[in-house]
Each structure stands twice: as C-alpha cells, then as structure tokens.
Motif scaffolding. Structure first.
Motif, PDB file in Angstrom:
ATOM      1  N   GLU A   5       0.835  -1.210   0.000  1.00 38.39           N
ATOM      2  CA  GLU A   5       0.000   0.000   0.000  1.00 38.39           C
ATOM      3  C   GLU A   5       0.872   1.264   0.000  1.00 38.39           C
ATOM      4  N   ARG A   6       1.797   1.292  -0.927  1.00 37.44           N
ATOM      5  CA  ARG A   6       2.731   2.403  -1.084  1.00 37.44           C
ATOM      6  C   ARG A   6       2.749   2.810  -2.545  1.00 37.44           C
ATOM      7  N   HIS A   7       3.431   3.890  -2.827  1.00 32.37           N
ATOM      8  CA  HIS A   7       3.719   4.190  -4.234  1.00 32.37           C
ATOM      9  C   HIS A   7       5.167   4.615  -4.355  1.00 32.37           C
ATOM     10  N   LEU A   8       5.967   3.699  -4.853  1.00 27.42           N
ATOM     11  CA  LEU A   8       7.399   3.965  -4.981  1.00 27.42           C
ATOM     12  C   LEU A   8       7.693   4.678  -6.299  1.00 27.42           C
ATOM     13  N   PRO A   9       8.733   5.487  -6.327  1.00 28.41           N
ATOM     14  CA  PRO A   9       9.052   6.277  -7.539  1.00 28.41           C
ATOM     15  C   PRO A   9       9.749   5.412  -8.594  1.00 28.41           C
ATOM     16  N   TYR A  10       8.967   4.561  -9.245  1.00 26.76           N
ATOM     17  CA  TYR A  10       9.569   3.558 -10.121  1.00 26.76           C
ATOM     18  C   TYR A  10      10.244   4.126 -11.365  1.00 26.76           C
ATOM     19  N   ASP A  11       9.861   5.350 -11.738  1.00 30.74           N
ATOM     20  CA  ASP A  11      10.548   5.956 -12.888  1.00 30.74           C
ATOM     21  C   ASP A  11      12.057   5.948 -12.674  1.00 30.74           C
ATOM     22  N   LYS A  12      12.434   6.110 -11.412  1.00 24.27           N
ATOM     23  CA  LYS A  12      13.867   6.185 -11.090  1.00 24.27           C
ATOM     24  C   LYS A  12      14.610   4.899 -11.460  1.00 24.27           C
ATOM     25  N   ILE A  13      13.930   3.779 -11.379  1.00 27.70           N
ATOM     26  CA  ILE A  13      14.617   2.515 -11.694  1.00 27.70           C
ATOM     27  C   ILE A  13      14.315   2.060 -13.128  1.00 27.70           C
ATOM     28  N   MET A  14      13.158   2.448 -13.652  1.00 21.77           N
ATOM     29  CA  MET A  14      12.760   1.974 -14.986  1.00 21.77           C
ATOM     30  C   MET A  14      13.371   2.802 -16.112  1.00 21.77           C
ATOM     31  N   LEU A  15      13.609   4.085 -15.832  1.00 17.31           N
ATOM     32  CA  LEU A  15      14.083   4.982 -16.897  1.00 17.31           C
ATOM     33  C   LEU A  15      15.499   5.463 -16.625  1.00 17.31           C
ATOM     34  N   LYS A  16      16.319   5.381 -17.666  1.00 20.35           N
ATOM     35  CA  LYS A  16      17.662   5.951 -17.596  1.00 20.35           C
ATOM     36  C   LYS A  16      17.813   6.857 -18.803  1.00 20.35           C
ATOM     37  N   ASN A  17      18.056   8.136 -18.581  1.00 20.56           N
ATOM     38  CA  ASN A  17      18.160   9.129 -19.662  1.00 20.56           C
ATOM     39  C   ASN A  17      16.922   9.124 -20.558  1.00 20.56           C
ATOM     40  N   GLY A  18      15.767   8.985 -19.947  1.00 13.53           N
ATOM     41  CA  GLY A  18      14.512   9.065 -20.699  1.00 13.53           C
ATOM     42  C   GLY A  18      14.154   7.798 -21.462  1.00 13.53           C
ATOM     43  N   GLU A  19      14.990   6.783 -21.391  1.00 13.24           N
ATOM     44  CA  GLU A  19      14.697   5.523 -22.096  1.00 13.24           C
ATOM     45  C   GLU A  19      14.486   4.413 -21.059  1.00 13.24           C
ATOM     46  N   TYR A  20      13.653   3.431 -21.431  1.00 12.26           N
ATOM     47  CA  TYR A  20      13.491   2.291 -20.535  1.00 12.26           C
ATOM     48  C   TYR A  20      14.820   1.540 -20.428  1.00 12.26           C
ATOM     49  N   VAL A  21      15.130   1.064 -19.238  1.00  9.01           N
ATOM     50  CA  VAL A  21      16.353   0.267 -19.074  1.00  9.01           C
ATOM     51  C   VAL A  21      16.212  -1.017 -19.875  1.00  9.01           C
ATOM     52  N   SER A  22      17.348  -1.578 -20.296  1.00 12.70           N
ATOM     53  CA  SER A  22      17.253  -2.767 -21.155  1.00 12.70           C
ATOM     54  C   SER A  22      16.894  -4.016 -20.356  1.00 12.70           C
ATOM     55  N   ASP A  23      17.198  -4.032 -19.064  1.00 14.04           N
ATOM     56  CA  ASP A  23      16.825  -5.183 -18.234  1.00 14.04           C
ATOM     57  C   ASP A  23      16.989  -4.795 -16.761  1.00 14.04           C
ATOM     58  N   LEU A  24      16.381  -5.565 -15.903  1.00 13.94           N
ATOM     59  CA  LEU A  24      16.553  -5.368 -14.458  1.00 13.94           C
ATOM     60  C   LEU A  24      16.646  -6.737 -13.803  1.00 13.94           C
ATOM     61  N   SER A  25      17.487  -6.829 -12.784  1.00 12.72           N
ATOM     62  CA  SER A  25      17.562  -8.106 -12.071  1.00 12.72           C
ATOM     63  C   SER A  25      16.642  -8.068 -10.851  1.00 12.72           C
ATOM     64  N   PHE A  26      16.322  -9.244 -10.362  1.00 15.33           N
ATOM     65  CA  PHE A  26      15.504  -9.364  -9.147  1.00 15.33           C
ATOM     66  C   PHE A  26      16.174  -8.592  -8.003  1.00 15.33           C
ATOM     67  N   GLY A  27      17.493  -8.765  -7.888  1.00 13.17           N
ATOM     68  CA  GLY A  27      18.236  -8.106  -6.807  1.00 13.17           C
ATOM     69  C   GLY A  27      18.158  -6.588  -6.909  1.00 13.17           C
ATOM     70  N   GLU A  28      18.214  -6.056  -8.128  1.00 16.32           N
ATOM     71  CA  GLU A  28      18.123  -4.595  -8.292  1.00 16.32           C
ATOM     72  C   GLU A  28      16.768  -4.083  -7.806  1.00 16.32           C
ATOM     73  N   ILE A  29      15.722  -4.857  -8.078  1.00 19.31           N
ATOM     74  CA  ILE A  29      14.384  -4.437  -7.648  1.00 19.31           C
ATOM     75  C   ILE A  29      14.272  -4.481  -6.120  1.00 19.31           C
ATOM     76  N   VAL A  30      14.799  -5.549  -5.524  1.00 13.57           N
ATOM     77  CA  VAL A  30      14.755  -5.655  -4.056  1.00 13.57           C
ATOM     78  C   VAL A  30      15.503  -4.462  -3.440  1.00 13.57           C
ATOM     79  N   ASP A  31      16.689  -4.177  -3.957  1.00 15.35           N
ATOM     80  CA  ASP A  31      17.487  -3.063  -3.411  1.00 15.35           C
ATOM     81  C   ASP A  31      16.724  -1.746  -3.543  1.00 15.35           C
ATOM     82  N   PHE A  32      16.114  -1.550  -4.721  1.00 15.01           N
ATOM     83  CA  PHE A  32      15.408  -0.292  -4.976  1.00 15.01           C
ATOM     84  C   PHE A  32      14.226  -0.130  -4.009  1.00 15.01           C
ATOM     85  N   VAL A  33      13.437  -1.186  -3.858  1.00 15.27           N
ATOM     86  CA  VAL A  33      12.266  -1.096  -2.969  1.00 15.27           C
ATOM     87  C   VAL A  33      12.720  -0.852  -1.530  1.00 15.27           C
ATOM     88  N   TYR A  34      13.743  -1.558  -1.121  1.00 15.08           N
ATOM     89  CA  TYR A  34      14.246  -1.382   0.257  1.00 15.08           C
ATOM     90  C   TYR A  34      14.757   0.052   0.465  1.00 15.08           C
TER      91      TYR A  34
END
Lengths: 265, 102
Positions: free
Chosen positions: B59-88
């Motif tokens: 029940e939160r809203h995390l700023p996912y643009d920060k992890i999904m977008l790099k220089n205005g483009e979608y990132v080419s891939d993300l690992s499970f660990g990167e997502i865990v780190d970002f949410v934490y």
C-alpha cells in the motif's frame, strides 16, 4: 509466369494493414461520459466500449446502448464503485462503508474467490440489461495483479470472451484459451496534451513493438464533463479533448495514410 | 510500517512466483542475478506490473521511474536483486498511494 505467381503475394504483403481496436472505458460512469462514448462510436473512430456495473449507471447504459449492439463489453470493477453483492459476501473487497477502494493499490487483501463471485454478478447484471458482452477488460486495469488476472482469465474462458491483454506474455496466456485478443495495449495516450499527430506517433511505436504483426488496442476515455463527473473523477477536460479527436475526420484519414485498419474484435 | 530487507525480498519473490505460474513461464530459481527480460521474457510493461503489485502489497507508491528509466529511455533489463534493493532503499520515502486516473 513466375512474375504472375509472385506478384499477388508481394502485393498482398504491401497492402497488409496494421489492425487497431479503439476501446473506450467507463461506459456508464456518468450520463455525460456514456453519451460521449456513444457518439465516439456512432460518429467517430472508436470501435467498442466496456460498461461499468457498479456505478448506478444502468439507466444511461440502456439509453445509450442503442446502435452499439455487439460493441459493448464489460468493464469489470474492483475499484471506484459499490459491489453488486452484499458487503458480507465480499468483505475482502470493500472499505468500512461497503464500497470498493478508490485506488487499485488498496486491493492488497483481495480474496480471489470473492472477486470471482462479484465478477460473476457483474456479468449477470450486464446480461440482465439485455447486453451480451463482446469482451472484458477491467477498471484501472486491476487484472495487472497476478491473483486478479487468474480470475479474469477464468471469466474470459467461461464466457468465451476476448479479453484485454496488457503485455505480450498476458496476450500469450489469453491466446492459449483460443480467445481472440490484442497483442499490445496502448495505455499511455491520455492527458491534456493529446493530439491526432501524437496519437499516430504512439500507435506507430506500438505497432513497431510487435513488429507490425498483430493487433494493437488503444485504451481511451472519451466523454463529456458534467457535475456528476466532476464530483467523482480527476480525469475531466481531457475526456472532451479525446472525444474531439475521435470525432475529427482528419484522424480517420491519418489512420488510413498510416496503413492502420480499425477492427472491432 | 518498517520492513526488513528480507521481508521485502520475500514479498517480491512471492509476487514473481505468482507471475511465473500465472503466465506459464518456465520454472526458474529466483536469485538476485535473475534478469527479468532476458531470462523470463518480461517486457517493461510486465516489470511495471510486478512493481505495481509490490505497491499493492505494501500500500505504497514507490518512484519507479527512477529505476525503470535511464536518460529518458526504458532500461534494457533489471535483475531481481536490483528491484529488491530499490524497494528497500525507497520504502520509507514512498507516498501512501499512486497517482491514478479515476
């Protein structure tokens, strides 16, 4: 002879058109929205809509459904409305006032069994209005959540309804039931800065993302604004802007020029 | 509502397992190195759905643009660990609800 055999194939490849469904959400949200959607289909390029059963909109749905036979689906709800079943039957879906939550991120406790019962009631309600749904989708695209998607698939399968897919892997799953659906849903064309030309740009990118091989669905929200809408939605003037664009004959021409064919399925 | 990294990891893992099952994806061991696009065949939209499910779970809203977008483009891939780190890392700064068309 060889030329004669190959020419039609080459020609047909050149003439192969990208197929587009333009699907208006929120039929029944308010009278003004419902009227706008009806006009966008009857006089514009919108190909179908989906009706909400939990907004007290039955009268306007019946009124504006005329002429839209076979083009009305069901906009299944778990947010922003009141369930058709009694509170005690859907405790995991409602707040303390017996209403669905306003936002989809408040659905953390949903019980899939209750979702299924409520959605069955919503299917029945649409049938009781004399409308056989042409397809299903969900309000706020709540079927993006895996446990809700499971129920969504079960409803689609049971009633053999085409269903909005939000991503290629979702499309693949829906396709595995033998149900027709789009390969890509364009969810991001909305807001106050929309124009005919940025719609075409967005559609071109959407078709490119599926290698110009498949069906794109444009999710949209045309409608008129009235006081009732102002009291319940944050998406207001942009609905009228969408409607204006969908009624503009220029858009029809632009779609044609860009090799995009409108389909209903 | 504080969450330990282990609790966040477990919650994201459960959601990912549900998605793997739901979409009939090949059974895969979920490690920090697991790449969602390359290994699971996710699109960026599917990653957004995973992240939306994390929002829903907490029940939160995390700023996912920060992890999904790099220089205005979608990132080419993300690992499970990167997502865990970002949410934490962003959990305590997240707002209590996403912006949503209604």
């Amino acid at each position: 002879m060889i030329i004669l055999t190959l020419l039609p194939q080459g020609l047909s490849k050149c003439l192969k058109m990208n197929q587009l469904i333009i699907s208006a959400d929120d039929f029944g949200l308010t009278e003004s929205v419902t009227k706008g959607i009806s006009e966008s289909i009857l006089n514009g390029v919108v190909t179908r809509t989906s009706a909400m059963m939990c907004t007290n909109g039955f009268a306007s749905i019946k009124k504006y459904a005329k002429g839209l036979e076979g083009k009305i689906g069901l906009h299944l709800q778990l947010t922003d409305g009141t369930p058709l079943l009694g509170t005690e039957e859907v405790l995991s879906l409602v707040d303390s006032d017996g209403n669905f939550p306003k936002k989809s991120n408040q659905l953390s406790m949903v019980n899939p069994i209750e979702v299924e019962k409520e959605w069955e009631a919503q299917v029945k309600a649409l049938l009781d209005l004399g409308i056989t749904p042409s397809h299903i989708d969900t309000h706020h695209n709540v079927h993006r959540f895996p446990k809700v998607f499971k129920v969504y698939c079960s409803i689609a399968k049971k009633y053999q309804l085409s269903a909005r897919a939000l991503s290629p892997i979702m499309a693949k799953k829906i396709d595995s039931f033998g149900l027709l659906g789009s390969n890509y849903c364009l969810e991001t064309w909305f807001g106050n800065n929309i124009t005919c030309s940025n719609l075409i740009e967005n559609l071109t990118k959407a078709f490119q993302s599926i290698k110009n091989n498949g069906i794109v669905e444009l999710m949209c929200h045309p409608g008129y604004v009235d006081q009732n809408l102002e009291s319940r939605s944050s998406y207001l003037q942009a609905r009228e802007k969408e409607l204006e664009i969908f009624l503009d004959p220029k858009l029809k021409e632009l779609l044609k020029q860009n090799n995009i064919q409108l389909i209903e399925a | 509502m504080e969450k330990t990294k282990a609790e966040i990891r477990e919650a994201i893992k459960e959601i990912l397992e549900e998605m793997i099952e739901m979409y009939d994806l090949p059974t895969t061991e979920i490690t920090d190195e697991l790449l969602l696009i390359e290994t699971l065949g996710f699109s960026s939209v599917d990653i957004m759905h995973l992240l939306a499910s994390v929002d829903m779970r907490f029940e939160r809203h995390l700023p996912y643009d920060k992890i999904m977008l790099k220089n205005g483009e979608y990132v080419s891939d993300l690992s499970f660990g990167e997502i865990v780190d970002f949410v934490y890392d962003n959990f305590d700064f997240a707002s209590s609800g996403p912006k949503q068309m209604s």
